[in-house]
Design a protein around this motif. Structure first.
Motif, mmCIF file in Angstrom:
data_model
loop_
_atom_site.group_PDB
_atom_site.id
_atom_site.type_symbol
_atom_site.label_atom_id
_atom_site.label_comp_id
_atom_site.label_asym_id
_atom_site.label_seq_id
_atom_site.Cartn_x
_atom_site.Cartn_y
_atom_site.Cartn_z
ATOM 1 N N LEU A 81 34.128 50.836 45.660
ATOM 2 C CA LEU A 81 34.735 49.729 44.911
ATOM 3 C C LEU A 81 35.599 48.817 45.773
ATOM 4 C CD1 LEU A 81 35.795 51.473 41.569
ATOM 5 C CD2 LEU A 81 33.800 50.047 42.006
ATOM 6 N N THR A 82 35.630 49.045 47.092
ATOM 7 C CA THR A 82 36.473 48.211 47.944
ATOM 8 C C THR A 82 36.042 46.752 47.916
ATOM 9 O OG1 THR A 82 37.000 50.068 49.404
ATOM 10 C CG2 THR A 82 37.284 47.871 50.305
ATOM 11 N N GLU A 83 34.747 46.496 47.899
ATOM 12 C CA GLU A 83 34.270 45.112 47.845
ATOM 13 C C GLU A 83 34.672 44.449 46.531
ATOM 14 O OE1 GLU A 83 30.125 44.953 48.638
ATOM 15 O OE2 GLU A 83 30.284 45.881 50.625
ATOM 16 N N LEU A 84 34.725 45.199 45.435
ATOM 17 C CA LEU A 84 35.196 44.648 44.173
ATOM 18 C C LEU A 84 36.658 44.230 44.280
ATOM 19 C CD1 LEU A 84 34.816 44.125 41.088
ATOM 20 C CD2 LEU A 84 35.577 46.486 40.737
ATOM 21 N N ASP A 85 37.480 45.050 44.953
ATOM 22 C CA ASP A 85 38.893 44.704 45.137
ATOM 23 C C ASP A 85 39.046 43.355 45.832
ATOM 24 O OD1 ASP A 85 39.425 47.179 44.042
ATOM 25 O OD2 ASP A 85 39.676 48.160 45.982
ATOM 26 N N HIS A 86 38.348 43.184 46.932
ATOM 27 C CA HIS A 86 38.462 41.937 47.685
ATOM 28 C C HIS A 86 37.843 40.772 46.922
ATOM 29 C CE1 HIS A 86 40.108 43.730 51.354
ATOM 30 N NE2 HIS A 86 39.277 44.744 51.157
ATOM 31 N N TYR A 87 36.822 41.022 46.121
ATOM 32 C CA TYR A 87 36.211 39.972 45.322
ATOM 33 C C TYR A 87 37.210 39.427 44.297
ATOM 34 C CZ TYR A 87 33.176 37.791 41.830
ATOM 35 O OH TYR A 87 32.607 36.909 40.936
ATOM 36 N N ILE A 88 37.947 40.312 43.638
ATOM 37 C CA ILE A 88 38.902 39.890 42.608
ATOM 38 C C ILE A 88 40.056 39.112 43.216
ATOM 39 C CG2 ILE A 88 40.589 40.753 40.939
ATOM 40 C CD1 ILE A 88 38.628 43.011 40.304
ATOM 41 N N THR A 89 40.620 39.613 44.300
ATOM 42 C CA THR A 89 41.803 38.966 44.866
ATOM 43 C C THR A 89 41.465 37.733 45.703
ATOM 44 O OG1 THR A 89 41.705 40.520 46.734
ATOM 45 C CG2 THR A 89 43.124 41.101 44.884
ATOM 46 N N SER A 90 40.326 37.726 46.402
ATOM 47 C CA SER A 90 39.981 36.609 47.286
ATOM 48 C C SER A 90 39.111 35.571 46.577
ATOM 49 C CB SER A 90 39.261 37.128 48.537
ATOM 50 O OG SER A 90 40.087 38.023 49.248
ATOM 51 N N HIS A 91 38.011 35.996 45.966
ATOM 52 C CA HIS A 91 37.081 35.053 45.343
ATOM 53 C C HIS A 91 37.615 34.525 44.009
ATOM 54 C CE1 HIS A 91 33.206 33.161 44.617
ATOM 55 N NE2 HIS A 91 33.254 33.642 43.368
ATOM 56 N N ALA A 131 47.577 39.464 41.414
ATOM 57 C CA ALA A 131 48.280 40.492 40.637
ATOM 58 C C ALA A 131 47.242 41.485 40.128
ATOM 59 C CB ALA A 131 49.058 39.865 39.490
ATOM 60 N N TYR A 132 46.998 42.501 40.914
ATOM 61 C CA TYR A 132 45.870 43.403 40.660
ATOM 62 C C TYR A 132 46.244 44.796 41.118
ATOM 63 C CZ TYR A 132 41.307 45.563 41.716
ATOM 64 O OH TYR A 132 40.241 46.410 41.799
ATOM 65 N N VAL A 133 45.910 45.809 40.299
ATOM 66 C CA VAL A 133 46.174 47.214 40.626
ATOM 67 C C VAL A 133 44.944 48.026 40.229
ATOM 68 C CG1 VAL A 133 47.677 49.208 40.287
ATOM 69 C CG2 VAL A 133 48.629 46.919 40.164
ATOM 70 N N ARG A 134 44.496 48.905 41.120
ATOM 71 C CA ARG A 134 43.363 49.787 40.802
ATOM 72 C C ARG A 134 43.690 51.218 41.185
ATOM 73 N NH1 ARG A 134 38.974 52.079 43.355
ATOM 74 N NH2 ARG A 134 39.289 50.950 45.305
ATOM 75 N N TYR A 135 43.390 52.131 40.257
ATOM 76 C CA TYR A 135 43.469 53.565 40.543
ATOM 77 C C TYR A 135 42.125 54.169 40.165
ATOM 78 C CZ TYR A 135 45.206 58.303 40.992
ATOM 79 O OH TYR A 135 45.398 59.606 41.396
#
Length: 460
Positions: free
Chosen positions: A212-222, A227-231
């Motif tokens: 899910l790392t690519e999803l993290d960068h997609y949400i914050t960058s793209h 303001a995003y938190v994932r567990y």
């Protein structure tokens, strides 16, 4: 993205295998399979090193069982020998993965964890009005093996390390999941593509986090939502504009489908921050947070079971204490001081065979207080046929010795202290006074037979 190589020699080195064996046995040294491995540790590690070097290593079968809370899940445990290999692999990969993980991902990482994720979310809630809460439907059973291997190759170029990683993924046991079709699939695609990682493997946690790392960068960058938190598979986006979060919800669904994942529709909603959010076991507001009610009910059920099991001599205090204090450590991260005080009244464990649940916890506490020695010479004390222990609220585990201040018989006062005794349940001499009551009637000297150790707080 930089790719890393020349990792194999470090992975199979003797020092790395010894370190992996040391990590794998933490908290499990009393288990028979760990003891058998440790008895022949040098020989076992040399054999593992040889099998890894010549490519003949093959993982063993899993031991699986189902859990029902908080929802049905299949938990799979690899043989201890394979767990040593998992630790040896992650000793090499952990630093590499840490460099590429998103800073707002908090699962399975040093100096992160669920409490840090709750703290971060609470800070973000102070500055944003709306939150989009998302959850992935059956995340671990849905991880696609081919997509995961492609992600491996974008980061690692050492062929032998990739061989071991692929072997661990390919030998995963069958994971129950839903049959889902995505865009471009034919009728048999969901059956032909292998998917699912066993919940319980160390490597599964790290591989899922990397998935899910690519999803993290997609949400914050793209998408531009910082303001995003994932567990793990539970993540929250916060923003001032509700319409912005509606657009993000559609975009997140499309991005998840690229990795053959599906968002849980019933757990993907937008709500005002002021109404509170449920995350990592807490109900969180910007000013405070509380424990989930289901967490409290489940803990009380566990305590009730431990009381019955202790009365039947199926478990001892060494089993009970870590579980009580572990839950207390989790509860103390919330605003739950009065809740802990109220629940701690139920932490009474007895082996006298009596039904301690016939009255309320409050009444049980009053009965115990009435049994303390008082100033009235004719005070009567209930006879205790077996040993009783009550875990004091707010105490900490300790191995210090406690000096008795006073020792009383059941009907007579004035016995001298027998000296220091081991500290039970972490009560220190500075924190309270100890009373020893020996069953059998007035005037008897302390001899063989169980005693009741009672703790009571005294003013400073």
């Amino acid at each position: 993205m930089k790719r890393y190589g020349n990792l194999w020699d470090k992975l199979i080195s003797w020092d790395n295998l010894v370190l992996a064996a040391h990590k794998a046995q933490r908290g499990k040294r009393g288990r028979s399979e760990v003891q058998r491995f440790n008895f022949f540790q040098e020989m076992k590690l040399l054999r593992l090193q040889e099998e890894l070097s010549d490519g003949t290593y093959r993982p063993g079968g899993f031991r699986s069982h189902w859990i029902s809370r908080p929802k049905p899940r299949l938990i799979s445990a690899a043989p201890y020998r394979d767990r040593v290999v998992h630790h040896a692999l992650m000793n090499v990969l952990e630093l590499i993965l840490e460099r590429h993980f998103h800073p707002n991902s908090y699962a399975c990482r040093k100096e992160k964890g669920s409490h840090a994720a709750a703290n971060r979310l609470q800070d973000l809630m102070k500055h944003h009005k709306y939150a989009l809460q998302c959850d992935i439907r059956k995340f671990f059973p849905s991880i696609d093996h081919e997509i995961l291997k492609e992600k491996f190759r974008r980061l690692i170029k050492d062929r032998r390390v990739l061989w071991l990683m692929d072997l661990i993924v390919d030998t995963s046991n069958e994971q129950p999941g839903d049959t889902i079709w995505f865009s471009g699939d034919n009728l048999f695609t969901p059956v032909e593509r292998r998917h699912g990682l066993p919940i319980g493997n160390l490597t599964s946690q790290w591989f899922a986090n990397w998935y899910l790392t690519e999803l993290d960068h997609y949400i914050t960058s793209h998408l531009g939502i910082g303001a995003y938190v994932r567990y793990c598979d539970d993540f929250i986006l916060l923003h001032e504009d509700r319409q912005k979060l509606k657009q993000a919800r559609t975009a997140v669904k499309k991005r998840l489908s690229i990795d053959r994942l599906q968002a849980h529709e019933n757990k993907m909603f937008i709500r005002p921050v002021r109404s509170g959010l449920t995350f990592v076991g807490y109900r969180i507001w910007h000013s405070h947070r509380l424990l989930k009610k289901e967490n409290i009910r489940q803990f009380r059920r566990r305590v009730s079971w431990m009381r019955k099991a202790y009365a039947d001599a199926r478990i001892d205090l060494d089993y009970i204490k870590p579980r009580l204090f572990s839950w207390m450590g989790h509860a103390q991260q919330a605003d739950s001081y009065r809740l802990i005080r109220r629940l701690s009244r139920e932490w009474k464990f007895s082996r006298d065979g009596a039904n301690t649940q016939s009255c309320s916890p409050r009444r049980q506490l009053e009965q115990q207080c009435n049994q303390l020695p008082g100033d009235q010479p004719q005070q009567q004390h209930a006879l205790q046929s077996e040993q009783q222990h009550r875990v004091p609220f707010g105490s900490a585990l300790s191995t210090d010795l406690v000096q008795n201040h006073q020792v009383y018989g059941p009907g007579e006062r004035g016995f001298e202290s027998p000296g220091p005794i081991p500290a039970l349940l972490g009560c220190k001499s500075a924190g309270g006074r100890i009373y020893l009551m020996e069953p059998g009637g007035s005037g008897r000297q302390y001899a063989d037979g169980p005693v009741w150790v009672r703790f009571s707080k005294v003013a400073a």
